[in-house]
Design an enzyme around this catalytic site. Structure first.
Site, PDB file in Angstrom:
ATOM      1  N   HIS A 293      33.767  47.052  38.506  1.00  0.00           N
ATOM      2  CA  HIS A 293      34.445  47.478  39.726  1.00  0.00           C
ATOM      3  C   HIS A 293      34.841  48.945  39.587  1.00  0.00           C
ATOM      4  CE1 HIS A 293      36.004  45.759  43.482  1.00  0.00           C
ATOM      5  NE2 HIS A 293      36.807  46.801  43.467  1.00  0.00           N
TER       6      HIS A 293
ATOM      7  N   ASP B 232      44.243  39.680  48.890  1.00  0.00           N
ATOM      8  CA  ASP B 232      43.739  41.043  48.707  1.00  0.00           C
ATOM      9  C   ASP B 232      42.954  41.487  49.943  1.00  0.00           C
ATOM     10  OD1 ASP B 232      43.050  43.517  47.336  1.00  0.00           O
ATOM     11  OD2 ASP B 232      41.034  42.700  47.364  1.00  0.00           O
TER      12      ASP B 232
ATOM     13  N   ARG C   1      46.427  48.200  53.883  1.00  0.00           N
ATOM     14  CA  ARG C   1      46.695  49.466  53.174  1.00  0.00           C
ATOM     15  C   ARG C   1      45.841  50.585  53.727  1.00  0.00           C
ATOM     16  NH1 ARG C   1      44.739  47.941  47.683  1.00  0.00           N
ATOM     17  NH2 ARG C   1      44.997  50.122  47.185  1.00  0.00           N
TER      18      ARG C   1
ATOM     19  N   SER D 170      44.898  44.817  43.350  1.00  0.00           N
ATOM     20  CA  SER D 170      43.776  44.551  44.254  1.00  0.00           C
ATOM     21  C   SER D 170      42.504  44.285  43.443  1.00  0.00           C
ATOM     22  CB  SER D 170      43.589  45.769  45.176  1.00  0.00           C
ATOM     23  OG  SER D 170      42.338  45.763  45.782  1.00  0.00           O
TER      24      SER D 170
ATOM     25  N   LYS E  49      40.810  40.303  42.491  1.00  0.00           N
ATOM     26  CA  LYS E  49      39.437  39.965  42.929  1.00  0.00           C
ATOM     27  C   LYS E  49      38.581  39.550  41.740  1.00  0.00           C
ATOM     28  CE  LYS E  49      38.326  43.803  45.294  1.00  0.00           C
ATOM     29  NZ  LYS E  49      39.389  44.398  46.075  1.00  0.00           N
TER      30      LYS E  49
HETATM   31  N1  URA Z   1      38.984  49.071  44.994  1.00  0.00           N
HETATM   32  C1  URA Z   1      39.661  47.943  45.283  1.00  0.00           C
HETATM   33  O1  URA Z   1      39.093  46.842  45.274  1.00  0.00           O
HETATM   34  N2  URA Z   1      40.940  48.025  45.581  1.00  0.00           N
HETATM   35  C2  URA Z   1      41.611  49.189  45.594  1.00  0.00           C
HETATM   36  O2  URA Z   1      42.781  49.189  45.860  1.00  0.00           O
HETATM   37  C3  URA Z   1      40.907  50.384  45.305  1.00  0.00           C
HETATM   38  C4  URA Z   1      39.582  50.289  45.005  1.00  0.00           C
END
Ligand code: URA
Length: 434
Positions: free
Chosen positions: A82, A161, A168, A183, A187
């Site tokens: 990620h 999320d 956000r 966040s 995930k």
């Molecule tokens: N990627 C994400 O999944 N969440 C964030 O807050 C920033 C980048």
């Protein structure tokens, strides 16, 4: 418990308890807490921060807000990747088919664009037919059968999320360490990853503008990973200028396809190869990072990585003919060059500013329900440190609206900065946190 009291506490810089955080997350997902109340609390968190304990509790509450996928039936170590966000960041589309072609199983849940940064989901959706919303069985079957699936947050995985991410984005509360860490890690925990490689971007086009903050974010995510029994490695990468040359959804898909066919911009190549080498290592398929890099380059040269991308697209309903013949992809109505006004060397292309221009042209969202225009964006022809001659093309602007095109052109002219002196090239990889 009362949401108003929770908002007041965070507004007044007090620490929230695990129970209060869980109350907020459960109530928000069930729609018992209104968007405006959640917005107030999120803004208070953005302004006043959270302790490490609060961030961990928020992450676990978000991960537990839906199902937690159990991918153990695949019988392999699932390594996820990620990014904390960037401009021109098409890394996932290059990297994941590449490591999948080397036997690393990829089961990835990606996000849509956030703030001025792009999102893998929006980019994949620019491939005609590609479905990012698939059910859990198809997701797992694709990983089982072809070794890869990239989806959006559509199943009941970390629904908190999904809601908070969009909220956000629409209230300018993205760049906060506890909000980003929770966040991302919620995930990753919910989607069943055993191990996680994080691309923590640093610079103008990242949410972390300097290495000091990026390290804090990286270490918080590594700590959360440890507590959740998910080994996590973070790689700090340079996001001062856009990564590669293309910014905008299908323009980035084109660049990713060319990458997998061997046309690799140097900075993009460094990031992809570094992250991939660690993914292979964590998957238990090669302890030697340098050897892993060689294997990756081999699978680009022999076409296996590109084949894997085509397979992934086909298994998710996409039409791979568009990737085999990139000229078939839809194009913006206007494509206008921007030329250099003087001779010299490029010393800055501020990635955040470029991302904002792309967003304003329609490549990103201003409101959470906005539609994306997949064809608009910017294709740079030069990178920082490159030499330019007066009249040479610096970039192409892809637009569907003449007024937006003209505005973009004026802004971009000021963003691509030229000086008579040559400057020293910055590093692409700033460090590894394990
Ligand atoms: N990627 C994400 O999944 N969440 C964030 O807050 C920033 C980048």
């Amino acid at each position: 418990m009362n949401i108003l009291r929770i908002i007041e506490k965070k507004r007044d810089r007090q620490e929230l308890t695990k129970e209060e955080i869980e109350f907020f997350i459960k109530g928000y997902v069930k729609e018992e807490i209104a968007d405006y109340q959640a917005a107030a609390l999120v803004m208070a968190i953005y302004l006043n921060g959270m302790t490490k304990e609060e961030t961990t509790n928020l992450t676990m509450a978000m991960a537990n807000s839906g199902e937690i996928l159990d991918l153990s039936r695949l019988g392999e170590i699932i390594v996820d990747k990620h990014s904390t966000g960037g401009v021109g960041d098409k890394v996932s589309i290059c990297l994941l088919p590449l490591v999948a072609s080397l036997g690393v199983p990829v089961a990835k849940m990606s996000g849509r664009g956030l703030g001025f940064t792009g999102g893998t989901v929006d980019k994949l959706k620019s491939i005609p037919g590609y479905k990012t919303e698939v059910d859990i069985n198809t997701f797992i079957e694709n990983v089982e059968n072809i070794g890869i699936s990239i989806i959006s947050q559509t199943m009941n995985l970390a629904p908190a999320d999904k809601k908070l991410y969009a909220l956000r984005d629409s209230i300018s509360c993205v760049g906060s360490i506890p909000l980003i860490a929770s966040s991302i890690m919620s995930k990753k925990i919910a989607s069943g990853a055993d191990k996680i490689v994080l691309d923590v971007t640093v610079g103008h086009g990242a949410f972390m503008k300097n290495i000091q903050y990026a390290k804090i974010l990286a270490n918080e995510m590594i700590e959360i990973g440890k507590l959740a029994n998910r080994e996590t490695v973070a790689i700090l990468t340079n996001m001062n200028e856009p990564l590669g040359y293309a910014v905008g959804n299908n323009l980035e898909v084109i660049e990713a396809v060319k990458f997998l066919r061997g046309e690799m911009p140097e900075d993009l190549k460094e990031v992809v190869i570094e992250l991939g080498a660690y993914m292979i290592k964590l998957a238990g398929l090669g302890n030697n990072v340098e050897e892993n890099k060689t294997k990756m380059l081999e699978n680009i040269a022999n076409g296996k990585a590109f084949e894997k991308l085509l397979q992934m697209v086909e298994h998710q309903g996409g039409d791979s003919a568009y990737l085999k013949d990139l000229d078939k992809l839809p194009k913006a109505k206007y494509v206008e060059p921007l030329v250099a006004s003087k001779d010299g060397f490029i010393y800055e292309i501020n990635a955040e500013d470029v991302g904002k221009i792309a967003c304003e042209m329609g490549a990103g969202r201003i409101k959470k329900e906005d539609d994306i225009d997949y064809t608009v964006g910017i294709k740079l022809c030069k990178k920082v440190c490159d030499k330019v001659l007066k009249g040479e093309t610096l970039a192409y602007i892809y637009a569907n609206d003449i007024e937006k095109l003209q505005n973009a052109k004026i802004s971009l002219q000021n963003i691509i900065k030229i000086d008579k002196n040559e400057i020293k090239k910055e590093e692409t990889i700033f460090g590894i946190c394990e």
